[in-house]
Design a protein around this motif. Structure first.
Motif, PDB file in Angstrom:
ATOM      1  N   UNK A 262       0.837  -1.197   0.000  1.00 47.80           N
ATOM      2  CA  UNK A 262       0.000   0.000   0.000  1.00 47.80           C
ATOM      3  C   UNK A 262       0.872   1.247   0.000  1.00 47.80           C
ATOM      4  N   UNK A 263       0.416   2.284  -0.708  1.00 47.66           N
ATOM      5  CA  UNK A 263       1.158   3.540  -0.699  1.00 47.66           C
ATOM      6  C   UNK A 263       0.454   4.535   0.210  1.00 47.66           C
ATOM      7  N   UNK A 264       1.240   5.461   0.773  1.00 45.39           N
ATOM      8  CA  UNK A 264       0.678   6.396   1.736  1.00 45.39           C
ATOM      9  C   UNK A 264       1.445   7.701   1.740  1.00 45.39           C
ATOM     10  N   UNK A 265       0.775   8.745   2.211  1.00 46.88           N
ATOM     11  CA  UNK A 265       1.430  10.029   2.421  1.00 46.88           C
ATOM     12  C   UNK A 265       1.640  10.805   1.144  1.00 46.88           C
ATOM     13  N   UNK A 266       2.034  12.065   1.283  1.00 43.65           N
ATOM     14  CA  UNK A 266       2.243  12.925   0.103  1.00 43.65           C
ATOM     15  C   UNK A 266       3.344  12.420  -0.816  1.00 43.65           C
TER      16      UNK A 266
END
Length: 299
Positions: free
Chosen positions: A142-146
């Motif tokens: 999963x990808x996260x954050x700016x």
């Protein structure tokens, strides 16, 4: 934003303590003045833990920035500097142990399991928290954050090799790219984590992959001054003369940063001296224009 601190943080705005800087600019100035010395950790620990009593605590967002800076600086310090700081920080050991225990209890009681908290677990090197996130149904990639990073990016950026190994076993993708096009190997090289680099390469990471600036992991290791990582990458077959979007090869970057030992190292491996960057300069020409009079003599 304090440009000096941003530069010291490798230009990565995601690492910048925005809340702390907005509310306590003098603290930021003090950190910049102490940067690169053991005193910076002593100062940070003195802010985090009130040893005299009676001091009003920091707002939560500023306090988080202090803890994050402490972790970042520790992960980027040389072993020699860590040893210098150890004795002066020994009186903080008990309070850190207590704080980490309480923080662990808080994390274990948290209900929210989000991609963002999974990324934070990787940045902390918290394998147990990572497993809890997976048990809750989140994916290891999963990808996260700016910055759109995976948990593997998080662990690599902070040099948590033990965590990197576990993430890879759980299916972490070595070729994943963040919003800036950086792979986990880029971040491991920037952090100077030899064990993480070894694990990623063994798992099939592309040693010459480029980010959106056209920079390879070797570029990142050079810019961060991580000589051990540079040697490790070169010995593993990294291309020495790749030019980024500004046509800067690693040797250009080493000269621009006035890293004389890095320049010597790259030249010893056969770095091309005549490559021209976008400004029309070779590394030698940059050395001749530098205020560091030692650089031209290295060529």
């Amino acid at each position: 934003m304090n440009d000096n601190l941003l530069h010291l943080l490798g230009g990565d705005e995601a690492q910048y303590p925005h809340a702390l800087g907005e509310k306590y600019p003098r603290i930021i100035e003090r950190l910049v003045s102490l940067w690169g010395t053991p005193d910076v950790l002593v100062y940070l620990n003195g802010l985090i833990f009130d040893q005299r009593g009676g001091r009003e605590g920091f707002p939560e967002d500023a306090a988080k920035d202090l803890f994050h800076l402490n972790d970042w600086i520790r992960s980027h310090m040389t072993e020699a500097m860590k040893q210098q700081a150890a004795g002066r920080l020994s009186h903080f050991d008990d309070v850190w142990e207590t704080a980490e225990m309480l923080q662990g209890e808080k994390r274990s009681n948290e209900v929210a399991m989000l991609p963002e908290t999974l990324l934070e677990a990787g940045q902390r090197g918290d394998i147990e928290a990572i497993r809890k996130h997976l048990d809750a149904g989140l994916g290891i990639n999963n990808i996260a954050g700016p910055n759109e990073q995976t948990v593997l990016h998080g662990a690599c950026g902070y040099g948590h090799a033990h965590c990197v190994e576990s993430i890879l076993r759980l299916g972490g993708q070595v070729g994943s790219k963040d919003a800036a096009g950086r792979s986990p190997l880029h971040l491991a090289a920037q952090a100077g984590s030899a064990d993480s680099i070894e694990l990623l390469l063994a798992a099939g990471a592309d040693i010459n992959t480029v980010d959106k600036e056209g920079q390879t992991p070797l570029h990142h290791a050079v810019q961060s001054g991580k000589m051990r990582s540079v040697v490790q990458l070169l010995e593993a077959g990294a291309a020495l003369n790749v030019q980024d979007v500004r046509q800067n090869a690693p040797l250009h970057l080493a000269v621009l940063a006035k890293q004389s030992r890095m320049v010597e190292l790259l030249l010893s491996y056969g770095a091309e001296r005549t490559l021209v960057n976008a400004d029309g300069h070779t590394p030698l020409e940059l050395a001749l224009m530098s205020s560091d009079t030692r650089l031209p003599g290295l060529f």
